[in-house]
Design an enzyme around this catalytic site. Structure first.
Site, PDB file in Angstrom:
ATOM      1  N   CYS A   1     121.813  21.288 -62.697  1.00  0.00           N
ATOM      2  CA  CYS A   1     123.110  20.672 -62.546  1.00  0.00           C
ATOM      3  C   CYS A   1     123.215  19.561 -63.441  1.00  0.00           C
ATOM      4  O   CYS A   1     124.214  18.963 -63.525  1.00  0.00           O
ATOM      5  CB  CYS A   1     123.207  20.471 -61.059  1.00  0.00           C
ATOM      6  SG  CYS A   1     122.213  18.881 -60.675  1.00  0.00           S
TER       7      CYS A   1
ATOM      8  N   GLY B   1     113.082  -0.241 -34.875  1.00  0.00           N
ATOM      9  CA  GLY B   1     111.726  -0.221 -35.498  1.00  0.00           C
ATOM     10  C   GLY B   1     110.752  -0.426 -34.667  1.00  0.00           C
ATOM     11  O   GLY B   1     109.373  -0.061 -35.095  1.00  0.00           O
TER      12      GLY B   1
END
Length: 288
Positions: free
Chosen positions: A243, A30
């Site tokens: 789909c 981070g």
């Protein structure tokens, strides 16, 4: 006459410098590591940070996938793939499962990534505190002192104004119980995919000259208040008209002829994979 280039465009010294910054970023999850961002044959703001990470890491045995907001065939994705392949000769793929190195703009693929993969995210603004503090030396000090009241205040103001947190993308996350991080402009839907991810996630900002990382199996939590918990975009009752997928990030589209609204998988590779494998669900379509 073709001019010979180094493997993966950069000279070895440049690759080593970027790798050193990457290793530091992996060691401190981070944390934004400064690096000497190179001049690239594409303009800053078009993925130069992610591209520099990709070029510094890629090897002859790698298979590369590049996506732009979920699409494999956008102009930006195709241009980056062309540059990398012409300077390395590596194989390209549109299948997430087949890629060892994935560079992405604004999305994390729907297919769960594995330990054998690296995800590189392009980042325009790496500093999560930039909206509340413009001065770089001040934000560095705030990170060092673990002082993130500005980020919390930003979310609090959204709740006061809209009744909920209103970050459409780039919702800040808390990494490894230490640093607040900008996850790049991925939708909120993708934030949970970072938590305990098996794959290494690298984030590069070329214009801002920063690299940061989320190592595999790292705790990542989206910033939220106890009484206003973090939520992702809801597509309840909707499905992909191609789909039939339901539990994925969907694009909302308008039929120009009828004016009807319909939905389609944002991740085109995932959608095509379901269609090709016969996984299409039997659903009643609102759009024909």
């Amino acid at each position: 006459m073709m001019t010979a280039t180094h493997f993966a465009f950069f000279d070895e010294g440049s690759k080593k410098e970027i790798r050193r910054a990457t290793l530091k970023a992996v060691a401190i999850p981070g944390y934004q590591v400064p690096f000497a961002s190179r001049e690239m044959p594409i303009a800053r703001g078009w993925g130069t940070g992610g591209l520099q990470l990709t070029l510094s890491l890629i090897g002859t045995q790698d298979t590369l996938k590049v996506i732009d907001q979920g699409a494999d065939e956008s102009v930006n994705a195709v241009s980056i793939k062309k540059l990398v392949q012409e300077t390395t000769g590596v194989d390209l793929t549109e299948q997430t499962e087949a890629a060892t190195l994935i560079q992405s703009r604004h999305r994390i693929p729907e297919v769960t990534l594995t330990e054998d993969q690296i995800l590189v995210l392009q980042v325009p603004t790496p500093e999560p505190l930039r909206k509340v503090e413009a001065r770089e030396y001040v934000t560095k000090r705030l990170h060092a002192e673990d002082e993130y009241s500005g980020a919390w205040l930003m979310l609090f103001e959204q709740i006061m104004k809209y009744g909920k947190t209103a970050t459409g993308a780039d919702h800040p996350v808390f990494v490894n119980h230490r640093y607040v991080m900008a996850p790049s402009p991925i939708p909120r839907f993708d934030n949970p995919k970072m938590h305990q991810s098996e794959a290494l996630i690298l984030l590069g900002a070329g214009r801002e000259k920063k690299i940061y990382a989320i190592p595999p199996y790292t705790d990542v939590a989206s910033l939220a208040f106890e009484d206003y918990p973090f939520t992702v975009e809801s597509f309840a009752g909707q499905h992909c008209h191609l789909c039939g997928a339901e539990d994925v990030f969907l694009d909302e589209l308008i039929d120009e002829a009828t004016g009807e609204t319909y939905y389609q998988c944002n991740d085109t590779s995932y959608c095509m994979g379901r269609l090709n494998s016969g996984e299409r669900q039997e659903v009643v379509h609102n759009h024909v």
